[in-house]
Write a protein that holds these residues in place. Structure first.
Motif, PDB file in Angstrom:
ATOM      1  N   LYS A 134      35.143  21.534  94.164  1.00  0.00           N
ATOM      2  CA  LYS A 134      33.893  21.399  93.143  1.00  0.00           C
ATOM      3  C   LYS A 134      34.274  22.551  92.173  1.00  0.00           C
ATOM      4  O   LYS A 134      33.457  21.704  91.079  1.00  0.00           O
ATOM      5  N   ASP A 135      35.604  23.009  92.054  1.00  0.00           N
ATOM      6  CA  ASP A 135      35.321  23.318  89.975  1.00  0.00           C
ATOM      7  C   ASP A 135      35.758  21.725  89.027  1.00  0.00           C
ATOM      8  O   ASP A 135      35.025  22.396  87.963  1.00  0.00           O
ATOM      9  N   VAL A 136      36.141  21.242  89.899  1.00  0.00           N
ATOM     10  CA  VAL A 136      35.925  19.481  89.189  1.00  0.00           C
ATOM     11  C   VAL A 136      35.037  19.323  88.704  1.00  0.00           C
ATOM     12  O   VAL A 136      34.115  19.475  87.445  1.00  0.00           O
ATOM     13  N   ALA A 137      33.872  18.805  89.270  1.00  0.00           N
ATOM     14  CA  ALA A 137      32.298  18.773  89.325  1.00  0.00           C
ATOM     15  C   ALA A 137      31.572  19.639  88.010  1.00  0.00           C
ATOM     16  O   ALA A 137      30.927  20.041  87.017  1.00  0.00           O
ATOM     17  N   ALA A 138      31.971  20.895  88.902  1.00  0.00           N
ATOM     18  CA  ALA A 138      31.344  22.191  87.723  1.00  0.00           C
ATOM     19  C   ALA A 138      31.413  22.009  86.550  1.00  0.00           C
ATOM     20  O   ALA A 138      30.993  22.076  85.876  1.00  0.00           O
ATOM     21  N   VAL A 139      32.710  21.299  86.489  1.00  0.00           N
ATOM     22  CA  VAL A 139      33.259  21.745  84.249  1.00  0.00           C
ATOM     23  C   VAL A 139      33.078  19.615  84.329  1.00  0.00           C
ATOM     24  O   VAL A 139      32.000  20.039  82.763  1.00  0.00           O
ATOM     25  N   VAL A 140      32.527  19.124  84.585  1.00  0.00           N
ATOM     26  CA  VAL A 140      32.389  17.521  84.384  1.00  0.00           C
ATOM     27  C   VAL A 140      30.837  17.675  84.270  1.00  0.00           C
ATOM     28  O   VAL A 140      30.124  17.476  82.718  1.00  0.00           O
ATOM     29  N   SER A 141      30.420  18.252  84.698  1.00  0.00           N
ATOM     30  CA  SER A 141      28.225  18.342  84.575  1.00  0.00           C
ATOM     31  C   SER A 141      27.799  19.226  83.797  1.00  0.00           C
ATOM     32  O   SER A 141      27.041  18.705  83.570  1.00  0.00           O
ATOM     33  N   LYS A 142      28.743  19.618  82.767  1.00  0.00           N
ATOM     34  CA  LYS A 142      28.489  21.169  81.601  1.00  0.00           C
ATOM     35  C   LYS A 142      28.394  19.118  80.662  1.00  0.00           C
ATOM     36  O   LYS A 142      27.985  20.268  79.945  1.00  0.00           O
ATOM     37  N   ARG A 143      29.249  18.625  80.938  1.00  0.00           N
ATOM     38  CA  ARG A 143      28.583  17.459  79.488  1.00  0.00           C
ATOM     39  C   ARG A 143      28.215  16.316  79.342  1.00  0.00           C
ATOM     40  O   ARG A 143      27.377  16.708  80.503  1.00  0.00           O
ATOM     41  N   LYS A 144      27.731  15.920  78.453  1.00  0.00           N
ATOM     42  CA  LYS A 144      26.630  15.373  78.417  1.00  0.00           C
ATOM     43  C   LYS A 144      26.774  14.047  78.606  1.00  0.00           C
ATOM     44  O   LYS A 144      27.972  13.256  78.539  1.00  0.00           O
ATOM     45  N   PRO A 145      25.771  12.834  79.728  1.00  0.00           N
ATOM     46  CA  PRO A 145      26.678  12.136  80.012  1.00  0.00           C
ATOM     47  C   PRO A 145      26.577  11.461  78.854  1.00  0.00           C
ATOM     48  O   PRO A 145      26.432  11.533  77.159  1.00  0.00           O
ATOM     49  N   GLY A 146      28.142  10.648  78.681  1.00  0.00           N
ATOM     50  CA  GLY A 146      28.778  10.163  77.658  1.00  0.00           C
ATOM     51  C   GLY A 146      29.885  10.662  76.984  1.00  0.00           C
ATOM     52  O   GLY A 146      30.572  10.273  75.700  1.00  0.00           O
ATOM     53  N   ALA A 147      30.284  11.659  77.249  1.00  0.00           N
ATOM     54  CA  ALA A 147      30.726  12.390  76.342  1.00  0.00           C
ATOM     55  C   ALA A 147      32.219  12.208  77.415  1.00  0.00           C
ATOM     56  O   ALA A 147      32.401  12.412  78.491  1.00  0.00           O
ATOM     57  N   PRO A 148      33.354  12.368  76.664  1.00  0.00           N
ATOM     58  CA  PRO A 148      34.739  12.305  76.868  1.00  0.00           C
ATOM     59  C   PRO A 148      35.069  13.326  77.900  1.00  0.00           C
ATOM     60  O   PRO A 148      34.493  14.827  77.416  1.00  0.00           O
ATOM     61  N   VAL A 149      35.907  13.236  78.728  1.00  0.00           N
ATOM     62  CA  VAL A 149      36.866  14.189  79.757  1.00  0.00           C
ATOM     63  C   VAL A 149      37.811  14.475  80.010  1.00  0.00           C
ATOM     64  O   VAL A 149      38.681  13.344  80.318  1.00  0.00           O
ATOM     65  N   ASP A 150      38.775  15.572  80.017  1.00  0.00           N
ATOM     66  CA  ASP A 150      39.961  15.408  80.237  1.00  0.00           C
ATOM     67  C   ASP A 150      41.205  16.110  81.167  1.00  0.00           C
ATOM     68  O   ASP A 150      40.184  17.203  81.745  1.00  0.00           O
ATOM     69  N   PHE A 151      41.838  15.067  81.681  1.00  0.00           N
ATOM     70  CA  PHE A 151      42.098  15.828  83.020  1.00  0.00           C
ATOM     71  C   PHE A 151      43.284  15.602  82.884  1.00  0.00           C
ATOM     72  O   PHE A 151      44.347  15.020  82.403  1.00  0.00           O
ATOM     73  N   THR A 152      43.756  16.980  83.499  1.00  0.00           N
ATOM     74  CA  THR A 152      45.354  17.288  83.374  1.00  0.00           C
ATOM     75  C   THR A 152      45.523  16.984  85.184  1.00  0.00           C
ATOM     76  O   THR A 152      45.314  17.561  85.438  1.00  0.00           O
ATOM     77  N   ILE A 153      46.932  15.355  85.146  1.00  0.00           N
ATOM     78  CA  ILE A 153      47.219  15.568  86.137  1.00  0.00           C
ATOM     79  C   ILE A 153      48.616  15.420  86.061  1.00  0.00           C
ATOM     80  O   ILE A 153      49.484  14.904  85.589  1.00  0.00           O
ATOM     81  N   VAL A 154      48.791  15.216  87.428  1.00  0.00           N
ATOM     82  CA  VAL A 154      50.022  14.522  87.519  1.00  0.00           C
ATOM     83  C   VAL A 154      50.220  13.552  89.031  1.00  0.00           C
ATOM     84  O   VAL A 154      48.879  13.637  90.023  1.00  0.00           O
ATOM     85  N   PRO A 155      50.298  12.015  88.411  1.00  0.00           N
ATOM     86  CA  PRO A 155      50.328  11.056  89.199  1.00  0.00           C
ATOM     87  C   PRO A 155      50.512  11.101  90.616  1.00  0.00           C
ATOM     88  O   PRO A 155      51.465  11.857  91.283  1.00  0.00           O
ATOM     89  N   ALA A 156      49.603  10.420  92.264  1.00  0.00           N
ATOM     90  CA  ALA A 156      49.900  10.084  93.212  1.00  0.00           C
ATOM     91  C   ALA A 156      51.408  10.265  92.997  1.00  0.00           C
ATOM     92  O   ALA A 156      51.897  10.481  94.756  1.00  0.00           O
ATOM     93  N   LYS A 157      51.984   9.115  92.911  1.00  0.00           N
ATOM     94  CA  LYS A 157      53.445   8.857  93.354  1.00  0.00           C
ATOM     95  C   LYS A 157      54.232  10.072  93.379  1.00  0.00           C
ATOM     96  O   LYS A 157      54.904  10.299  93.377  1.00  0.00           O
ATOM     97  N   ASP A 158      54.282  10.722  91.839  1.00  0.00           N
ATOM     98  CA  ASP A 158      54.880  11.999  91.349  1.00  0.00           C
ATOM     99  C   ASP A 158      54.879  13.039  92.627  1.00  0.00           C
ATOM    100  O   ASP A 158      55.513  13.882  93.144  1.00  0.00           O
ATOM    101  N   ALA A 159      53.596  13.000  92.698  1.00  0.00           N
ATOM    102  CA  ALA A 159      53.007  14.187  93.976  1.00  0.00           C
ATOM    103  C   ALA A 159      53.521  13.785  95.161  1.00  0.00           C
ATOM    104  O   ALA A 159      54.241  14.592  95.746  1.00  0.00           O
ATOM    105  N   ALA A 160      53.641  12.555  95.039  1.00  0.00           N
ATOM    106  CA  ALA A 160      54.007  12.083  96.858  1.00  0.00           C
ATOM    107  C   ALA A 160      55.452  12.377  96.569  1.00  0.00           C
ATOM    108  O   ALA A 160      56.497  12.775  98.029  1.00  0.00           O
ATOM    109  N   ALA A 161      56.140  11.933  96.071  1.00  0.00           N
ATOM    110  CA  ALA A 161      58.152  12.124  95.722  1.00  0.00           C
ATOM    111  C   ALA A 161      57.990  14.098  95.605  1.00  0.00           C
ATOM    112  O   ALA A 161      59.050  14.420  96.564  1.00  0.00           O
ATOM    113  N   ALA A 162      57.810  15.178  95.011  1.00  0.00           N
ATOM    114  CA  ALA A 162      57.691  16.406  95.167  1.00  0.00           C
ATOM    115  C   ALA A 162      57.166  16.777  96.401  1.00  0.00           C
ATOM    116  O   ALA A 162      57.743  17.798  97.435  1.00  0.00           O
TER     117      ALA A 162
END
Length: 362
Positions: free
Chosen positions: A174-202
């Motif tokens: 729910k934290d993801v939607a909480a942050v995204v929904s604070k932006r105005k439509p059309g605004a950029p949002v930065d996601f810090t992620i670990v790609p799925a293949k790297d997560a699977a290897a870990a």
């Protein structure tokens, strides 16, 4: 023609007409009947249902059977005669067709949904079992799915681990939607992620994924609401301290979660959890070990007793219906959590069955 002969002929023709109508007239109902039961401590299709590697396991005995229900297909149209026969039978239940296939759902759609629920139930069973034993389970927020044609398509992928959104640490979906929904439509949002293949290897290496990068997604307006979205569904995934495989084909839905979790607990603890008794049961389970209700409880009771079960672990919410149609020789045990189930199995093993939490009709 004599009056008596004419009356008999008319009655015969009426009976034939009624029989034809019973066979030919479709009715909007489907049928549920007992399905097979499978011992989670045993084998299915020549392979163990539960196999654990990377951690010490112990011999088991007895049965911890999950139970199933057979249902008629979405395209099958029951006739009136079949519906009446089902209503009169103690070994089947006739229910409105829309109960099993709501909103015109096809059999293929239902099968896919059941497969997804079955997969999730296995994940929840692993987590609940290990937490019951006090073993560590690391939880992380991931991208569960990406909507086709959404801003996130091609940028985020199912299985990507979400560490932060706009610099805000993410601890729950729910934290993801909480942050995204604070932006105005059309605004950029930065996601810090670990790609799925790297997560699977870990995960394969038994460690938490750490490497990652930043992905920028431009939001858009939600179709029916004035809020920003990127078009993903966030969920949770886990890193387990060792490998737990669950193999069982041709089964769907979430109702085997409790019995899978108990099977895992049994294999990871010394001694037989059931004391060698034949225990069956059903119930969904969440990551915190809470047991939820299921459908088709009456048919599962019949299937369990026919397979030889003497005890049946019953979700508390299903108890009133189960108590109404309990097969002779089957003892119902009310459970609300995995901890309840383990305590009750301790009593079964010790022969203290008078202390078992019983199901009542209401």
């Amino acid at each position: 023609m004599p009056r008596r002969t004419a009356t008999l002929l008319a009655a015969t023709l009426s009976l034939i007409a009624l029989l034809c109508a019973g066979v030919l007239i479709p009715v909007p109902y489907s049928e549920m009947s007992p399905g097979p039961t499978v011992n989670t401590l045993g084998d299915s299709g020549g392979e163990p249902v539960l196999s654990i590697s990377g951690h010490e396991t112990y011999p088991t005995s007895g049965h911890l059977n999950m139970t199933t229900v057979r249902v008629t297909g979405a395209e099958y149209r029951m006739n009136l005669a079949e519906a009446v026969a089902g209503w009169l039978s103690r070994d089947s239940v006739v229910v409105p067709h829309d109960t099993l296939y709501p909103d015109g759902k096809t059999e293929e759609q239902s099968t896919q949904e059941n497969a997804e629920e079955f997969s999730q139930s296995q994940e929840s069973a692993r987590v609940a079992a290990l937490r019951q034993l006090g073993l560590p389970v690391a939880t992380r927020v991931v991208v569960s799915s990406v909507q086709k044609g959404s801003p996130a398509e091609g940028l985020l992928h199912a299985g990507d681990v979400i560490k932060e959104v706009d610099g805000v640490p993410v601890r729950e979906p729910k934290d993801v939607a909480a942050v995204v929904s604070k932006r105005k439509p059309g605004a950029p949002v930065d996601f810090t992620i670990v790609p799925a293949k790297d997560a699977a290897a870990a995960e394969k290496a038994g460690r938490e994924p750490t490497t990652g990068g930043k992905v920028t997604v431009t939001t858009r307006r939600a179709d029916e609401e004035d809020r920003a979205i990127v078009g993903i569904q966030a969920g949770t995934d886990h890193t387990f301290p060792f490998r737990i495989d669950i193999r069982l084909e041709d089964v769907g839905g979430p109702s085997a979660g409790l019995m899978f979790a108990l099977g895992i607990v049994d294999k990871l603890t010394p001694g037989a959890l059931t004391g060698g008794r034949f225990v069956a049961g059903t119930g969904t389970i969440d990551e915190n070990g809470k047991v939820g209700p299921i459908g088709g409880i009456e048919m599962k009771l019949v299937g369990a007793r026919e397979a030889g079960a003497a005890y049946f672990l019953t979700p508390a919410a299903n108890c009133p219906a189960a108590a109404e149609r309990t097969p002779e020789g089957l003892t119902l045990i009310k459970v609300e959590t995995i901890a309840d189930a383990v305590k009750s199995l301790d009593k079964v093993r010790e022969g203290d069955t008078a202390a078992l939490p019983a199901c009542s009709r209401g």
